[in-house]
Every structure is written in structure tokens, then in C-alpha cells.
Scaffold this motif. Structure first.
Motif, mmCIF file in Angstrom:
data_model
loop_
_atom_site.group_PDB
_atom_site.id
_atom_site.type_symbol
_atom_site.label_atom_id
_atom_site.label_comp_id
_atom_site.label_asym_id
_atom_site.label_seq_id
_atom_site.Cartn_x
_atom_site.Cartn_y
_atom_site.Cartn_z
ATOM 1 N N PRO A 192 13.637 14.182 12.278
ATOM 2 C CA PRO A 192 14.120 13.316 11.206
ATOM 3 C C PRO A 192 15.623 13.108 11.384
ATOM 4 C CG PRO A 192 12.798 15.145 10.358
ATOM 5 C CD PRO A 192 13.097 15.450 11.787
ATOM 6 N N ARG A 234 0.789 -1.230 0.000
ATOM 7 C CA ARG A 234 0.000 0.000 0.000
ATOM 8 C C ARG A 234 0.818 1.276 0.000
ATOM 9 N NH1 ARG A 234 -2.108 -1.658 5.921
ATOM 10 N NH2 ARG A 234 -2.113 0.387 6.895
ATOM 11 N N LEU A 273 10.221 13.045 18.104
ATOM 12 C CA LEU A 273 11.545 12.890 17.480
ATOM 13 C C LEU A 273 11.797 13.982 16.453
ATOM 14 C CD1 LEU A 273 11.448 9.046 16.753
ATOM 15 C CD2 LEU A 273 12.827 10.203 18.494
ATOM 16 N N PRO A 283 7.092 13.203 9.656
ATOM 17 C CA PRO A 283 6.192 13.307 10.808
ATOM 18 C C PRO A 283 6.831 12.937 12.145
ATOM 19 C CG PRO A 283 5.807 11.242 9.665
ATOM 20 C CD PRO A 283 6.944 11.911 8.957
ATOM 21 N N GLU A 284 8.162 12.853 12.184
ATOM 22 C CA GLU A 284 8.820 12.376 13.414
ATOM 23 C C GLU A 284 8.411 13.167 14.652
ATOM 24 O OE1 GLU A 284 10.220 12.554 10.464
ATOM 25 O OE2 GLU A 284 11.708 10.970 10.177
HETATM 26 C C1 3H9 Z 1 11.643 7.727 11.628
HETATM 27 O O1 3H9 Z 1 11.505 7.433 10.488
HETATM 28 C C2 3H9 Z 1 12.947 8.170 12.227
HETATM 29 C C3 3H9 Z 1 13.975 8.561 11.188
HETATM 30 O O2 3H9 Z 1 13.884 9.930 10.865
HETATM 31 C C4 3H9 Z 1 15.378 8.388 11.725
HETATM 32 C C5 3H9 Z 1 15.919 7.038 11.798
HETATM 33 C C6 3H9 Z 1 17.346 7.003 12.187
HETATM 34 N N1 3H9 Z 1 7.018 1.342 12.298
HETATM 35 O O3 3H9 Z 1 -1.482 3.489 10.996
HETATM 36 P P1 3H9 Z 1 -1.952 2.194 10.452
HETATM 37 C C7 3H9 Z 1 2.171 -0.281 11.758
HETATM 38 S S1 3H9 Z 1 10.349 7.628 12.727
HETATM 39 C C8 3H9 Z 1 6.433 0.232 12.763
HETATM 40 O O4 3H9 Z 1 -3.120 1.567 11.093
HETATM 41 P P2 3H9 Z 1 -2.798 3.489 8.028
HETATM 42 C C9 3H9 Z 1 1.065 0.124 12.720
HETATM 43 O O5 3H9 Z 1 1.467 -0.033 14.046
HETATM 44 C C10 3H9 Z 1 8.998 7.011 11.740
HETATM 45 N N2 3H9 Z 1 5.130 -0.059 12.565
HETATM 46 O O6 3H9 Z 1 -2.224 2.263 8.873
HETATM 47 C C11 3H9 Z 1 -0.026 -0.834 12.326
HETATM 48 O O7 3H9 Z 1 0.269 -2.090 12.907
HETATM 49 P P3 3H9 Z 1 -0.892 -3.076 13.320
HETATM 50 C C12 3H9 Z 1 8.420 8.043 10.835
HETATM 51 C C13 3H9 Z 1 4.403 0.816 11.862
HETATM 52 O O8 3H9 Z 1 -2.959 2.962 6.663
HETATM 53 C C14 3H9 Z 1 0.159 -0.975 10.814
HETATM 54 O O9 3H9 Z 1 1.493 -0.568 10.558
HETATM 55 N N3 3H9 Z 1 7.227 7.527 10.207
HETATM 56 C C15 3H9 Z 1 4.952 1.990 11.361
HETATM 57 O O10 3H9 Z 1 -3.940 4.112 8.712
HETATM 58 C C16 3H9 Z 1 -0.779 -0.109 10.013
HETATM 59 O O11 3H9 Z 1 -0.698 1.224 10.490
HETATM 60 C C17 3H9 Z 1 6.016 7.678 10.780
HETATM 61 O O12 3H9 Z 1 5.871 8.291 11.800
HETATM 62 C C18 3H9 Z 1 6.316 2.241 11.588
HETATM 63 N N4 3H9 Z 1 6.924 3.338 11.107
HETATM 64 O O13 3H9 Z 1 -1.638 4.564 8.025
HETATM 65 C C19 3H9 Z 1 4.860 7.051 10.052
HETATM 66 N N5 3H9 Z 1 3.988 2.685 10.708
HETATM 67 O O14 3H9 Z 1 -1.635 -3.405 12.080
HETATM 68 C C20 3H9 Z 1 3.990 6.312 11.019
HETATM 69 C C21 3H9 Z 1 2.882 1.941 10.809
HETATM 70 O O15 3H9 Z 1 -0.183 -4.223 13.959
HETATM 71 N N6 3H9 Z 1 2.908 5.618 10.378
HETATM 72 N N7 3H9 Z 1 3.114 0.819 11.499
HETATM 73 O O16 3H9 Z 1 -1.726 -2.299 14.298
HETATM 74 C C22 3H9 Z 1 1.789 6.247 9.934
HETATM 75 O O17 3H9 Z 1 1.651 7.448 10.006
HETATM 76 C C23 3H9 Z 1 0.697 5.392 9.373
HETATM 77 O O18 3H9 Z 1 0.888 4.082 9.835
HETATM 78 C C24 3H9 Z 1 0.631 5.349 7.824
HETATM 79 C C25 3H9 Z 1 -0.429 4.292 7.393
HETATM 80 C C26 3H9 Z 1 0.202 6.739 7.308
HETATM 81 C C27 3H9 Z 1 1.941 4.954 7.229
#
Ligand code: 3H9
Length: 692
Positions: free
Chosen positions: A135, A60, A133, A127-128
Motif C-alpha cells: 500500500p 457497486r 505491491l 490487497p496490494e
Molecule cells: C493500489 O491501490 C496501490 C496504492 O496502494 C498506491 C497508489 C500510489 N484498476 O474483478 P472484477 C476492473 S493497487 C483498474 O471482475 P468483481 C477489472 O479489470 C490496487 N481496473 O469485479 C474488470 O474490468 P473488465 C488495489 C480495475 O466485482 C472490472 O474492473 N486494489 C481495478 O468480481 C471488474 O472487476 C485492488 O487490488 C483497478 N483497481 O470484483 C483491487 N479493479 O470488466 C482490485 C477492478 O474490463 N480489484 N478493475 O474486465 C478487485 O479486487 C476486484 O475487482 C473487486 C471487484 C473486488 C473490486
């Protein structure tokens, strides 16, 4: 096709290599994905005749960020930084092919690619900040090199997802290709890059967007000042700002990145980010109900009926119109209906004035709302939500009538905020169809939806209420039946302590200040003034038996009368009131009490620990499924500061033995109605936590 590992494949199409990642649900950059990505990049490099590489994801979405669950655990697999270096230093152009949401670390990977191609529905963002957090993989250094410092500041501190067209206009995407043709479009783009001999463009080297702001301290000072209220209490926005400042003012990209790295490490190990990451998973966990599996059939909802077009009914209706669902709104008089619809229109027009909706969208949404004066109009609705005032007899009368009107199989919901859903359900011949859907005011804005499961509510009906909550953009959490459900029951426990402390010597503004400083949007007395002190009060029955009675009798009914616990000026700014001070002092004296000085610590502990204690009872009684659901309710419905993770998470950070010891120390002062939760006592004694 070469299989690199369980989530990565490498294919070639002439001179183009395609590295494809498939790690459901959201292609988070977990260790396995990083391993595949790194190995794939290295293998592509040694393939003969390859002149460009397309990086694409299946499922997706493009990479949605670092794997949030990996933070705080021992590092495994190649680091994101090594992968980014590998991409940037590739001997040929690397093109990111983006669909879905390219977020956080995922977007930071895309920013290392030499070019970015996307479908129009794709979004990108950093969105960190929502996870406490910043990025941490070069995002704060690369983003301003594309969009400039001012725009970057806004993006990293708001965490906004930017749509395809805007991303193209801002230079975040280089080209949009038709939906469904991403891979072909990206390959075509790569061939064009080769044909035109375009360079291996590296965002890190592009300083021109930064130069105009070098040394411009006012840009950052003004941004901080303009957003001070929005960022209050949070660490991450300030740290994000410092990183953009570093991007602008550092001598080199590497120097700026070092600042980013240091600040990221500080945030990721801090309690605020831990709390915010916990809240992220808590919100998603709240969707899951132990005995209602994800594949439970749901009622297809094509038309919604709402009874009552007052503030609540109108606000609830907007949620459905916003997602294109037609709504029938029923009122008892034409005047009330007209008034309700006019309020909805005004709300939409205000959004249009702020540029959030076009006038065509306002009209489209209004056209989805149909007014009616007869409950018969609800016959064809798949879901009916009753939103009349809190009176059991009236609600039962309405539900009894609905039984004969609404088609079989429809969901019959009540928006009651405290009444017994089982009793309401008993008024119908189909209690299995009855469920509580408790929206929070203003219902078109507040994120929380408390779904209240009655003793007889069927699983499909529960599943439908939860699912529709997600559809309309709410955070849904399940509660069992008890007075006030999860949220208001805990609110009442806090209210009891704040009222008690008023009689012991604290003034309303003392208590409100402590809770505001803790991070709540407002304290209980400011909240009462906002809601109206005369809710549930009448001049005929008032006995002057409480401070609230006395304030109401004196015409101090809250903000609407410019006076309540506080005095209000024309702009509704609150000031401590001498009149209230006197009313409180006289009342306390009449009761023969001597006021004492109450410390801020006592105010905070009695309010928050009483909440924790009530929450533990709610958990023990099975009213809430899990501790994290309670936190989800309080964060999304009552403004508990997310950086403190909700009352249960907070109790764990304080330590349950401390909570118990303090509650015991306050002893009789907690009031005759107070008793310690057996679960809290057990957990404290066993050294256990609520949320870990
Ligand atoms: C980062 O990137 C730090 C870096 O800058 C630096 C690194 C050094 N990790 O929300 P949903 C799981 S910080 C693990 O219902 P949607 C979520 O728990 C990250 N798991 O779907 C769920 O699990 P379950 C920056 C994740 O379609 C399933 O996926 N990124 C992550 O409504 C479905 O999620 C973000 O902050 C993840 N990163 O929305 C993005 N993301 O089915 C965070 C999701 O077991 N994510 N899961 O309950 C989102 O905003 C939404 O999940 C997204 C999809 C828009 C992607």
C-alpha cells in the motif's frame, strides 16, 4: 448539485457537503477521478456555511484502489498524496461513506478521512500484495496505528478483505448504518460529530497502538519465520513487513512514509509486480469469449447433478453447496455414496475446526447434498457434471443414458481431464448441450476451471459454464478440444523432458529441486508420487519398460505406499531414495546409455521452454483464445509462480529468440516427438511477444 467533472458531483444538505464519485465499474482512482475528487474537495471548502463533508461513491463499490492499468504509464492529474493531504487538512470533519469493497488506495483515502461510516456488507482491505505491491499511499503507516503491528502484518501480507462487523470491532470503521441508508446514515453521523464537538481525528497522529511494539524485533522475526513457506519466492510480502517495521520504529510518521514510498517505487517498477498485475487482468480477460458476447442468454442453474461421489465428484459438489445450490450426487452403490458423503462431511468439519465455518453452516451445506443410486434422480437438474473415471466407453454410456433422463435445455458437462469431448458429445442426441468442465484436484480448493468447448457446444452452454464458474469462485478459462486440453497438454510436454533427462543422467530430486526453486509448488516426480504412480498402470500388463513400471513392480506406488520416486517417512516428508537411484542407474545402463551431468540451467530450460513451445502450438491451433488464458490456466491450476506471470509471460521476459535458440541447441535431446512451434519461430523472428 454542482457537476465537478464527468465522474464527480458536489451537493449540499444544510451544513453538510456531499462529494459523490461515479466511475464504473469499481471507482478505481484513475486520473479523471483524482481530478474530480481534488477539485470537489477544493470547491467544497469555499462553499459558505459548510461544516462537514461526506465522501461517497455510486455504483457497486466505494473506491476499489488505484487504477492498476495506470502503473508504469506517465503520471497524469493530481497525485493521490496531494488528495490525501487535502482531505486530512480539511477545515471540517470529512466522513467516508463506504459500501462494496474499499480496497488499496481507495481504503488509504478512507484512512485519511477523519471518520468512516459503512454498511454491514462493506469490506475493506489492502490487497496490494496480490499485485506484487505494498500500500503506497500511507496504508502501511496508518493501518498499524489503528489495529496494531501484529494485525497489520497479517492484513498487508495476506491482502484479506475484512467484513463490516470485524472492521467496526477493529476500529477501521467508526459506525455501521443500515443497508440502503448509507448517505443518510453518514450525514447523520457527521451531524453527531459536529454536535459532540468531536475533533478532526487524524490517524497519522495516533501512535499509542504502535508504542508497545517499538524495538520489538522478535515480533517481525517470528512473523517472517512463521510465514517463510507462504512467502517463498515473492518480494512483496517482505517489503510489506519492512514498511510495518518502519511504522513501528521510525521517529515520525513522515519517516515511515518515506520508507514506504521508496519500497513501493522499487516494487512497482520490478518484474514481479508487472507479472502479478498482468495476471490480474489476464484472469478477468479469460472470462471473455470473442464470439460469445456478455449478453448471451444462459441456462438458469437451480439444481446441479453430479455423477460419481469419489474425490473429484465430492469436491465438485462442495463448490455448489458452498454457494447454496442443491446438488444430487449419484453413485453406483450405497457404500460408495456413503463414503463420498462422509469425505465431504469430514472436509467441512475440518474447515469448522479451523474456524472457517460454523457447525450450523456445515449442516446447512450437507443438507444441500442429496445422494441417489439411479441416474433418474438427475431428471430435474439444470446442470449435470459427470465425474467418473477416465474411460471413454463408460462416459459414452452415461451420456447416452442422460439423454433420455435429463430435461431438455440442461447443461451436460464432463469433468474429463483429457478425453475427447466431441466423442463424448456424440453419444447424445444433443451435442450442443455437452461441454467440458475440468476441475482440478482437490476440486473444492483449486481455483481453476477449464471449460472445454466442443465443436457443437452451443454458445449459451459455454456462457453458462463460464458464468457458473465465477459464481462458485473459480477462475474459468476456455479451451478447445485436444488431448489434455490446455493445462495437461503442456504438463505432458514438461513430463516428456523430465523423463528424458532421467535417462540422460539426472535424478528425480535434481529435476524437482530446480522446478521448486523456480517457484513451482513441487516438481513432476513429487507430483507423480502424490497422485500415485500406479494410475493407469497394472501389474498384469507391466513390462518393466520404464522407470515407472519398475518402481510400481517394486511396490513403490507413491506417497500412499511410503515409497515412489522418493522414500517417505510417517509424516510424508520426502527423501531421495537409494532404491530409486539404483533402479534408475540399472535401467539407464541396460539401455546402453552413459549418464552425464545435467546442469540446473539445462533442466530449467528444457522443462520450461518445452512448455512454452507446446503452449505456442496450442495458441496457433486456436485451442486457447489468447496467450494470457494459457498463463491463467497454469497459474491457477498448476501453481506456476504468479510472480513469473505464467509460461507465456515468462517466455516474453526471457526473450523469444533466446527460447528458440536454446531449444534448437538442445536439438535431438528434446526427443523424437518434439518439434518447434511455427508460431514461436515466427514471433521470435519478428521480434514479437506473446503477451504484450
Ligand atoms: C493500489 O491501490 C496501490 C496504492 O496502494 C498506491 C497508489 C500510489 N484498476 O474483478 P472484477 C476492473 S493497487 C483498474 O471482475 P468483481 C477489472 O479489470 C490496487 N481496473 O469485479 C474488470 O474490468 P473488465 C488495489 C480495475 O466485482 C472490472 O474492473 N486494489 C481495478 O468480481 C471488474 O472487476 C485492488 O487490488 C483497478 N483497481 O470484483 C483491487 N479493479 O470488466 C482490485 C477492478 O474490463 N480489484 N478493475 O474486465 C478487485 O479486487 C476486484 O475487482 C473487486 C471487484 C473486488 C473490486
Amino acid at each position: 448539485m454542482t457537476t465537478i467533472n464527468a465522474v464527480t458531483t458536489l451537493t449540499t444538505d444544510g451544513e453538510i457537503a456531499v462529494l459523490s464519485l461515479n466511475h464504473p465499474p469499481v471507482n478505481a482512482l484513475s486520473a479523471v477521478l483524482r481530478e474530480g475528487l481534488m477539485a470537489g474537495l477544493q470547491q467544497a471548502k469555499v462553499l459558505p456555511g459548510i461544516r462537514a463533508l461526506v465522501l461517497i461513491c455510486e455504483g457497486r463499490t466505494f473506491l476499489a484502489g488505484a487504477d492498476i492499468g495506470e502503473f508504469g504509464k506517465p503520471a497524469q492529474g493530481p497525485s493521490l498524496y496531494l488528495i490525501q493531504d487535502e482531505i486530512e487538512a480539511a477545515p471540517y470533519p470529512v466522513v467516508a461513506a463506504i459500501h462494496g469493497t474499499s480496497l488499496g488506495g481507495g481504503f488509504e483515502v478512507a484512512l485519511c478521512c477523519h471518520y468512516r461510516v459503512a454498511v454491514p456488507s462493506a469490506k475493506c482491505g489492502l490487497p496490494e500484495v496480490h499485485l506484487g505491491l505494498l500500500p503506497g499511499a500511507g496504508g502501511t503507516q496508518r493501518l498499524p496505528r489503528i489495529v496494531g503491528a501484529a494485525k497489520a502484518l497479517e492484513m498487508v501480507t495476506s491482502g484479506t478483505h475484512v467484513g463490516g462487523a470485524d472492521s467496526l470491532a477493529m476500529g477501521l470503521f467508526d459506525q455501521l448504518v443500515p443497508e440502503g441508508e448509507l448517505l443518510a446514515g453518514a450525514k447523520q453521523f457527521a451531524r453527531q460529530v459536529l454536535a459532540e464537538g468531536r475533533p478532526l481525528r487524524k490517524v497519522r497522529d495516533a501512535d499509542d497502538k504502535l508504542l508497545p511494539d517499538r524495538g520489538n524485533a522478535a515480533l517481525f522475526a517470528d512473523f517472517r519465520a512463521a510465514n517463510a513457506k507462504r512467502f517463498r519466492g515473492f518480494l512483496a510480502p517482505e517489503y510489506n513487513i519492512r514498511c510495518i517495521e518502519a511504522a513501528v520504529n521510525s521517529a515520525s510518521f513522515e519517516d515511515g512514509k518515506q520508507v514506504e514510498r521508496t519500497l513501493f517505487l522499487e516494487l512497482v517498477s520490478g518484474i514481479q509486480s508487472q507479472a502479478q498485475r498482468y495476471a490480474f487482468f489476464a484472469e478477468r480477460q479469460a472470462q471473455k469469449i470473442a464470439d460469445v458476447p456478455a449478453d448471451t442468454p444462459t441456462v438458469p442453474v437451480a439444481r446441479v447433478g453430479i455423477i460419481g461421489a469419489g474425490t473429484m465428484g465430492g469436491g465438485i459438489a462442495m463448490n455448489f453447496a458452498n454457494v447454496g445450490l442443491p446438488v444430487t450426487l449419484v453413485e453406483t452403490s450405497q457404500a460408495a455414496l456413503d463414503k463420498g458423503l462422509a469425505v465431504v462431511r469430514r472436509n467441512y468439519e475440518n474447515s469448522a475446526k479451523r474456524g472457517k465455518l460454523s457447525s450450523a453452516q456445515v449442516e446447512q451445506r450437507m443438507a444441500l447434498l442429496t445422494g441417489a443410486l439411479d441416474l433418474q434422480a438427475l431428471a430435474g437438474c439444470d446442470m449435470v457434471i459427470e465425474a467418473v473415471f477416465e474411460n471413454m466407453a463408460i462416459k459414452k454410456e452415461i451420456f447416452a443414458k442422460l439423454d433420455a433422463i435429463v430435461k431438455p435445455g440442461a447443461v451436460l458437462a464432463t469433468n474429463t481431464s483429457a478425453l475427447n469431448v466431441n466423442e463424448i458429445a456424440s453419444a447424445t442426441a444433443r451435442p450442443e448441450a455437452v461441454v467440458g468442465m475440468h476441475f482440478f484436484s482437490p476440486a473444492n480448493v483449486m481455483k481453476l476451471l477449464e471449460v472445454v468447448r466442443g465443436d457443437k457446444t452451443s454458445k449459451p452452454v459455454v456462457a453458462t459454464a463460464m458464468q457458473i464458474g465465477k459464481k462458485i469462485g473459480k477462475v474459468a478459462a476456455l479451451s478447445g478440444v485436444c488431448p489434455g486440453f490446455i493445462g495437461n497438454r503442456i504438463l505432458a510436454a514438461r513430463g516428456a523432458q523430465s523423463q528424458a533427462m532421467l535417462l540422460e543422467g539426472a535424478m528425480p530430486w535434481d529435476i524437482d529441486r530446480v522446478l521448486y526453486d523456480f517457484g513451482m509448488p513441487m516438481g513432476p516426480f513429487a507430483m507423480s508420487d502424490l497422485a500415485g504412480l500406479d494410475i493407469g498402470w497394472s501389474a498384469e500388463t507391466s513390462k518393466g519398460a520404464s522407470i515407472r513400471d519398475l518402481l510400481c513392480e517394486a511396490g513403490r506406488r507413491g506417497q500412499k505406499t511410503s515409497a515412489g520416486y522418493y522414500d517417505y517417512d510417517a509424516a510424508r516428508n520426502a527423501r531421495p531414495s537409494e532404491v530409486t537411484r539404483q533402479i534408475v542407474a540399472d535401467f539407464v545402463a541396460r539401455q546402453g546409455r552413459s549418464p552425464r551431468a545435467i546442469s540446473d540451467t539445462e533442466i530449467l530450460e528444457r522443462c520450461t521452454y518445452a512448455m512454452v513451445n507446446e503452449a505456442a502450438k496450442i495458441l496457433d491451433e486456436g485451442i486457447a483464445q489468447r496467450a494470457s488464458d494459457i498463463d491463467t490456466v497454469w497459474i491457477n491450476g498448476y501453481g506456476w509462480p504468479v510472480y513469473r506471470g505464467g509460461p507465456m509471460f515468462y517466455a516474453d521476459t526471457v526473450g523469444l529468440p533466446t527460447v528458440v535458440a536454446q531449444l534448437q541447441a538442445y536439438g535431438e535431446m528434446m526427443g523424437p516427438g518434439f518439434s518447434l512451434s511455427p508460431l514461436l519461430l515466427r514471433k521470435a523472428a519478428a521480434g514479437e511477444h506473446f503477451t504484450r
